[in-house]
Write an enzyme that holds these catalytic residues in place. Structure first.
Site, PDB file in Angstrom:
ATOM      1  N   ARG A  41      25.410 -13.142  32.207  1.00 15.17           N
ATOM      2  CA  ARG A  41      24.681 -12.447  31.148  1.00 15.17           C
ATOM      3  C   ARG A  41      25.609 -11.604  30.280  1.00 15.17           C
ATOM      4  NH1 ARG A  41      18.958 -10.851  34.046  1.00 15.17           N
ATOM      5  NH2 ARG A  41      17.867 -12.694  33.261  1.00 15.17           N
ATOM      6  N   LYS A 193       6.298 -19.538  42.517  1.00 11.86           N
ATOM      7  CA  LYS A 193       5.522 -18.569  41.746  1.00 11.86           C
ATOM      8  C   LYS A 193       4.697 -19.224  40.644  1.00 11.86           C
ATOM      9  CE  LYS A 193       7.451 -14.502  40.809  1.00 11.86           C
ATOM     10  NZ  LYS A 193       8.589 -13.726  40.274  1.00 11.86           N
ATOM     11  N   GLY A 370      15.436 -18.701  37.790  1.00 11.75           N
ATOM     12  CA  GLY A 370      16.519 -18.092  38.551  1.00 11.75           C
ATOM     13  C   GLY A 370      16.877 -18.870  39.808  1.00 11.75           C
ATOM     14  N   GLY A 393      11.198 -15.447  32.895  1.00 14.24           N
ATOM     15  CA  GLY A 393       9.801 -15.282  32.493  1.00 14.24           C
ATOM     16  C   GLY A 393       9.583 -15.374  30.987  1.00 14.24           C
TER      17      GLY A 393
END
Ligand code: ADP
Ligand code: MG
Length: 414
Positions: A41, A193, A370, A393
């Site tokens: 990042r 998820k 991820g 997300g």
């Protein structure tokens, strides 16, 4: 399709520029020191920072790190990040915890925005206080663009606002999936998820030619179709969204039931596929392959009692083969979510096979999520994807068809 106002040298020449970056990197404690475990990042922001330096701009970097819950948590200070940028990435960055009196240096990194409740509350006074430091705002944090925070939607109210280079690239790559995928477009969705993925799944199922489901998410679909799933993991719907994911799976199966794809020019298949066989065990920590059971869902449903302890932990060999054959013919693939509990080598075969099938196809391939990126990295496949989306997300919301609040101020009016 939206067009973003991407920052150019001309926009920022000699100006003071406030850049919202995502320096929320995984940290590791080694003794008293904190170490950066993965600097991707940080590197992602380098091209924009270089553009600004080349234009002679003064740069003020702002970011969040972790979830300090609106208070000062020393372990979540960005000071070690400034040190890392200086020492490992050769960027002359000065850290400042003081938001109002900045050191007179070319690149300043401010302390964690989330030490202040005003950030998450999108307090206009806080946004204004930050805006005062600069002439221009640049958003280079796609992964936070779904949040209505002061540094994302508040500051652009006060400053001319531009999109960073990596943010623009991310938006373009994802928009291509939605608006002009090379066909056939195959979506592979797995992981655990489902709550995060509902929007993307629903929207992409309409756009794609084929949807291949795996991972724990598949349990919702198997359950919806009347299969016994024993102790398999199914995510509970939270009170907040009150969705029942088995019902959602049922609805998706119903919606796409009549759409068929042709395999090998003659076998018609439904557009939305879930596993036809699974690897099961009584625990995801199993270490002996003698405890594994391969269950063919088309006819192994008897002797129920013996199976009551089982959890489905990977897609089975037939599913692996079917999915791989279909992926070989893809024009575009989007993959989010591992096919099984790949962290245990006994349940990694599905994820490994799918990674291989995708990366050996001639398709344009986009990888997201991820844990999925970690799995692809583990199987040495990460670098073979056309594009890796690290926006988590936010990317899923974008693929769900939402106009992210953080992108709105960056859009060129059409
Ligand atoms: P991502 O971070 O890529 O979006 P998720 O967070 O949704 O993915 O899910 C990743 C996790 O799902 C993995 O760590 C994996 O262990 C777990 N998982 C995959 N398949 C199953 C399964 N059948 N049962 C339980 N957990 C699973
Ligand atoms: Mg995850």
């Amino acid at each position: 399709m939206i067009e973003l106002r991407t920052v150019t040298k001309k926009d920022v020449a000699g100006k003071r520029v406030l850049v919202r970056v995502d320096f929320n990197v995984p940290l590791e404690k080694s003794g008293d020191a904190v170490r950066v475990r993965d600097d991707r990042r940080l590197r992602a922001a380098l091209p924009t920072i270089k553009l600004l330096r080349d234009a002679g701009a003064r740069i003020i970097l702002i970011s969040h790190l972790g979830r300090p819950k609106d208070t000062v948590v020393p372990e979540l200070s960005l000071a070690p990040i400034a040190q890392y940028l200086r020492e490992k990435l050769d960027l002359p960055v000065t850290f400042s915890a003081d938001y109002d009196n900045l050191p007179d240096e070319p690149i300043v990194l401010l302390e964690n925005l989330r030490f202040y409740p005003e950030e998450s509350n999108n307090d206009p006074a806080f946004a204004k206080r930050l805006a005062k430091l600069a002439d221009i705002y640049v958003n280079e944090a796609f992964s936070s663009a779904h949040r209505k925070h002061a540094s994302i939607i508040g500051i652009p109210e006060f400053l001319p606002s531009f999109a960073g280079l990596a943010l623009t690239e991310e938006a373009e790559q994802l928009a291509k999936l939605l608006h002009k995928p090379r066909r056939p477009f195959i979506v592979v969705l797995g992981g655990a998820k489902i709550s995060d993925k509902v929007g993307a799944l629903t929207n992409l199922a309409r756009i794609a030619d084929l949807v291949l489901i795996g991972g724990a998410i598949a349990n919702n679909f198997l359950s919806a179709e009347g299969f016994e799933i024993y102790r398999s993991f199914v995510e509970e719907a939270s009170k907040k969204d009150a969705g029942d994911y088995v019902a959602l799976a049922k609805q998706l199966i119903e919606e796409h039931k009549t759409e068929k794809v042709l395999k090998d020019n003659y076998i018609p298949l439904p557009k939305l596929l879930y596993p036809i066989d699974v690897i099961a065990a009584s625990s995801l920590e199993t270490t002996s392959d003698e405890e594994l059971k391969t269950i063919d869902l088309s006819h192994d449903m008897e002797d129920k009692l013996e199976k009551t302890k089982l959890q489905y932990l990977d897609i089975g060999p037939k599913t692996r083969q079917l999915y791989s054959e279909l992926l070989a013919g893809a024009g575009t693939v989007f993959w989010n979510g591992p096919m099984g509990v790949w962290e245990n080598p006994l349940f990694a075969a599905g994820t490994k096979a799918i990674a291989r099938a995708i990366t050996t196809s001639r398709a344009t391939t986009v990888l997201g999520g991820g844990d999925t990126i970690a799995a692809a990295h583990h199987f040495h496949a990460e670098h073979q994807f056309s594009y890796v989306s690290a926006a988590g997300g936010a990317a899923l919301k974008f693929l769900g068809g939402e106009v992210l609040p953080g992108l709105k101020p960056l859009v060129i009016p059409s």
